[in-house]
Design an enzyme around this catalytic site. Structure first.
Site, PDB file in Angstrom:
ATOM      1  N   ASP A   1       0.869  -1.185   0.000  1.00 37.33           N
ATOM      2  CA  ASP A   1       0.000   0.000   0.000  1.00 37.33           C
ATOM      3  C   ASP A   1       0.902   1.230   0.000  1.00 37.33           C
ATOM      4  O   ASP A   1       2.104   1.142   0.275  1.00 37.33           O
ATOM      5  CB  ASP A   1      -0.901   0.006   1.249  1.00 37.33           C
ATOM      6  CG  ASP A   1      -1.829   1.225   1.283  1.00 37.33           C
ATOM      7  OD1 ASP A   1      -2.339   1.627   0.222  1.00 37.33           O
ATOM      8  OD2 ASP A   1      -2.029   1.793   2.371  1.00 37.33           O
ATOM      9  N   SER A   2       0.289   2.396  -0.240  1.00 32.46           N
ATOM     10  CA  SER A   2       1.061   3.642  -0.221  1.00 32.46           C
ATOM     11  C   SER A   2       1.247   4.135   1.214  1.00 32.46           C
ATOM     12  O   SER A   2       1.302   5.326   1.454  1.00 32.46           O
ATOM     13  CB  SER A   2       0.299   4.717  -0.997  1.00 32.46           C
ATOM     14  OG  SER A   2      -0.891   5.025  -0.289  1.00 32.46           O
TER      15      SER A   2
ATOM     16  N   CYS B   1      -4.297  -1.515  -1.839  1.00 27.24           N
ATOM     17  CA  CYS B   1      -4.463  -0.090  -2.113  1.00 27.24           C
ATOM     18  C   CYS B   1      -5.413   0.009  -3.301  1.00 27.24           C
ATOM     19  O   CYS B   1      -5.124  -0.539  -4.367  1.00 27.24           O
ATOM     20  CB  CYS B   1      -3.103   0.515  -2.457  1.00 27.24           C
ATOM     21  SG  CYS B   1      -3.206   2.200  -3.071  1.00 27.24           S
ATOM     22  N   ASN B   2      -6.535   0.667  -3.092  1.00 27.53           N
ATOM     23  CA  ASN B   2      -7.523   0.768  -4.175  1.00 27.53           C
ATOM     24  C   ASN B   2      -6.964   1.508  -5.384  1.00 27.53           C
ATOM     25  O   ASN B   2      -7.235   1.144  -6.530  1.00 27.53           O
ATOM     26  CB  ASN B   2      -8.770   1.507  -3.681  1.00 27.53           C
ATOM     27  CG  ASN B   2      -9.593   0.671  -2.731  1.00 27.53           C
ATOM     28  OD1 ASN B   2     -10.478  -0.051  -3.141  1.00 27.53           O
ATOM     29  ND2 ASN B   2      -9.288   0.749  -1.444  1.00 27.53           N
ATOM     30  N   THR B   3      -6.184   2.547  -5.125  1.00 29.41           N
ATOM     31  CA  THR B   3      -5.650   3.359  -6.215  1.00 29.41           C
ATOM     32  C   THR B   3      -4.690   2.531  -7.072  1.00 29.41           C
ATOM     33  O   THR B   3      -4.795   2.499  -8.301  1.00 29.41           O
ATOM     34  CB  THR B   3      -4.922   4.597  -5.651  1.00 29.41           C
ATOM     35  OG1 THR B   3      -5.742   5.177  -4.630  1.00 29.41           O
ATOM     36  CG2 THR B   3      -4.623   5.612  -6.713  1.00 29.41           C
TER      37      THR B   3
ATOM     38  N   GLU C   1      -2.543   9.015   7.089  1.00 34.37           N
ATOM     39  CA  GLU C   1      -1.174   8.494   7.157  1.00 34.37           C
ATOM     40  C   GLU C   1      -0.395   9.248   8.240  1.00 34.37           C
ATOM     41  O   GLU C   1       0.341   8.666   9.012  1.00 34.37           O
ATOM     42  CB  GLU C   1      -0.511   8.649   5.778  1.00 34.37           C
ATOM     43  CG  GLU C   1       0.839   8.016   5.609  1.00 34.37           C
ATOM     44  CD  GLU C   1       0.850   6.492   5.726  1.00 34.37           C
ATOM     45  OE1 GLU C   1      -0.134   5.835   5.381  1.00 34.37           O
ATOM     46  OE2 GLU C   1       1.883   5.962   6.185  1.00 34.37           O
TER      47      GLU C   1
ATOM     48  N   CYS D   1     -10.852   3.546  -0.123  1.00 33.59           N
ATOM     49  CA  CYS D   1      -9.402   3.697   0.038  1.00 33.59           C
ATOM     50  C   CYS D   1      -9.077   2.937   1.312  1.00 33.59           C
ATOM     51  O   CYS D   1      -9.828   3.036   2.305  1.00 33.59           O
ATOM     52  CB  CYS D   1      -9.052   5.181   0.187  1.00 33.59           C
ATOM     53  SG  CYS D   1      -7.403   5.502   0.841  1.00 33.59           S
ATOM     54  N   THR D   2      -7.992   2.176   1.313  1.00 35.11           N
ATOM     55  CA  THR D   2      -7.739   1.301   2.466  1.00 35.11           C
ATOM     56  C   THR D   2      -7.368   2.076   3.731  1.00 35.11           C
ATOM     57  O   THR D   2      -7.360   1.515   4.822  1.00 35.11           O
ATOM     58  CB  THR D   2      -6.660   0.258   2.129  1.00 35.11           C
ATOM     59  OG1 THR D   2      -5.492   0.940   1.639  1.00 35.11           O
ATOM     60  CG2 THR D   2      -7.152  -0.712   1.078  1.00 35.11           C
ATOM     61  N   HIS D   3      -7.067   3.354   3.596  1.00 33.21           N
ATOM     62  CA  HIS D   3      -6.823   4.172   4.789  1.00 33.21           C
ATOM     63  C   HIS D   3      -8.135   4.519   5.518  1.00 33.21           C
ATOM     64  O   HIS D   3      -8.128   4.749   6.723  1.00 33.21           O
ATOM     65  CB  HIS D   3      -6.127   5.489   4.415  1.00 33.21           C
ATOM     66  CG  HIS D   3      -4.661   5.361   4.141  1.00 33.21           C
ATOM     67  ND1 HIS D   3      -4.168   4.747   3.013  1.00 33.21           N
ATOM     68  CD2 HIS D   3      -3.576   5.794   4.846  1.00 33.21           C
ATOM     69  CE1 HIS D   3      -2.837   4.806   3.033  1.00 33.21           C
ATOM     70  NE2 HIS D   3      -2.456   5.430   4.134  1.00 33.21           N
TER      71      HIS D   3
HETATM   72  N1  DGL Z   1      -4.584   3.317   0.603  1.00 29.97           N
HETATM   73  C1  DGL Z   1      -4.552   3.935  -0.694  1.00 29.97           C
HETATM   74  C2  DGL Z   1      -5.868   3.606  -1.456  1.00 29.97           C
HETATM   75  O1  DGL Z   1      -6.508   2.671  -1.139  1.00 29.97           O
HETATM   76  C3  DGL Z   1      -4.201   5.327  -0.445  1.00 29.97           C
HETATM   77  C4  DGL Z   1      -4.306   6.250  -1.577  1.00 29.97           C
HETATM   78  C5  DGL Z   1      -3.197   7.240  -1.823  1.00 29.97           C
HETATM   79  O2  DGL Z   1      -2.023   6.948  -1.581  1.00 29.97           O
HETATM   80  O3  DGL Z   1      -3.549   8.304  -2.345  1.00 29.97           O
HETATM   81  O4  DGL Z   1      -6.280   4.192  -2.392  1.00 29.97           O
END
Ligand code: DGL
Length: 246
Positions: free
Chosen positions: A6-7, A69-71, A147, A175-177
């Site tokens: 993930d990011s 991470c969805n993105t 984050e 979004c997983t966050h």
């Molecule tokens: N957790 C990422 C997601 O699901 C975070 C998105 C991002 O880094 O902008 O999209």
């Protein structure tokens, strides 16, 4: 070994669900907080970052990679599957089909990054299950605030961006966050139904491992945590979140 990426630490919400499936694997969790947010970057930029992480995880011996991470999933998974045909990729997506299955008549708000909402993958899903009572809300900057873990700024953000949607029934946390701030969202929107993709992706991982006859005889799971920014506080927070129920 299974890789999860993930990011940042948001994908912990996915790994928690994977562990509930009883998958006692060795995991490597790659938190790419150096490049957070992915949501505002171009598709080519996100692809090249994610490809670098995939190469790293394969080099470490991962037999499957969960894109938590969805993105990154929305932008990269199709291309990754064609570039790495022998690798098992399990990719999360916003739980919009779950809304269709559980409460299709409800007014729905989809919260996700701009990158996810604009992606072809998400728009295909949305057009398939569109209940014509859905608002797509790109939440620019929200994943970054989560984050960083700044509660006051998160609450201010939600107040100014969500309070106009008080009549909403369903919220897709795309979004997983975002599952990390469920309580904050409910404080603004009241008792809405929240949907996220972590259960679906975890069940899919279990199903795919099962299909391939892959089992793990470890007594319990283990997780190696790697953060690209080198910020030591990330691992502490990640491990606390991993064992917490919410
Ligand atoms: N957790 C990422 C997601 O699901 C975070 C998105 C991002 O880094 O902008 O999209």
């Amino acid at each position: 070994m299974i890789g999860v990426l993930d990011s940042g630490i948001g994908g912990v919400t996915v790994l928690r669900e994977i562990l509930k499936q009883g998958i006692n694997a060795k995991f490597i969790y790659y938190s790419d907080s150096k490049n957070n947010p992915y949501g505002d970057k171009s598709e080519d930029e996100v692809y090249s970052i994610v490809k670098g992480i995939v190469d790293y995880l394969l080099d470490k011996g991962c037999i499957a990679i969960v894109i938590a991470c969805n993105t990154a999933s929305a932008i990269c998974v199709k291309r990754l599957r064609s570039e790495y045909p022998d690798t098992l990729f399990i990719a999360i997506e916003p739980a919009y089909k779950m809304v269709h299955d559980y409460n299709p008549k409800g007014k729905t708000l989809v919260m996700a990054t701009e990158g996810t909402i604009k992606s072809e993958k998400f728009l295909t899903l949305f057009n398939k299950y569109d209940n014509h009572k859905t608002i797509l809300l790109p939440c620019k900057g929200l994943a970054e605030l989560i984050e960083e873990g700044n509660e006051d700024e998160i609450n201010q953000y939600l107040e100014s961006n969500l309070s106009r949607y008080k009549d909403i029934d369903n919220v897709v946390l795309g979004c997983t966050h975002y599952p990390l701030i469920k309580d904050n969202i409910r404080r603004v929107l009241g008792n809405v139904k929240l949907f996220d993709g972590s259960l679906g992706v975890s069940k899919e991982l279990a199903r795919q491992l099962n299909l391939r006859g892959i089992t793990f005889d470890n007594k319990s799971y283990s997780v190696v945590f790697i953060d690209s920014s080198g910020d030591a506080s990330k691992e502490k927070r990640f491990r606390e979140l991993l064992i917490s129920s919410e």
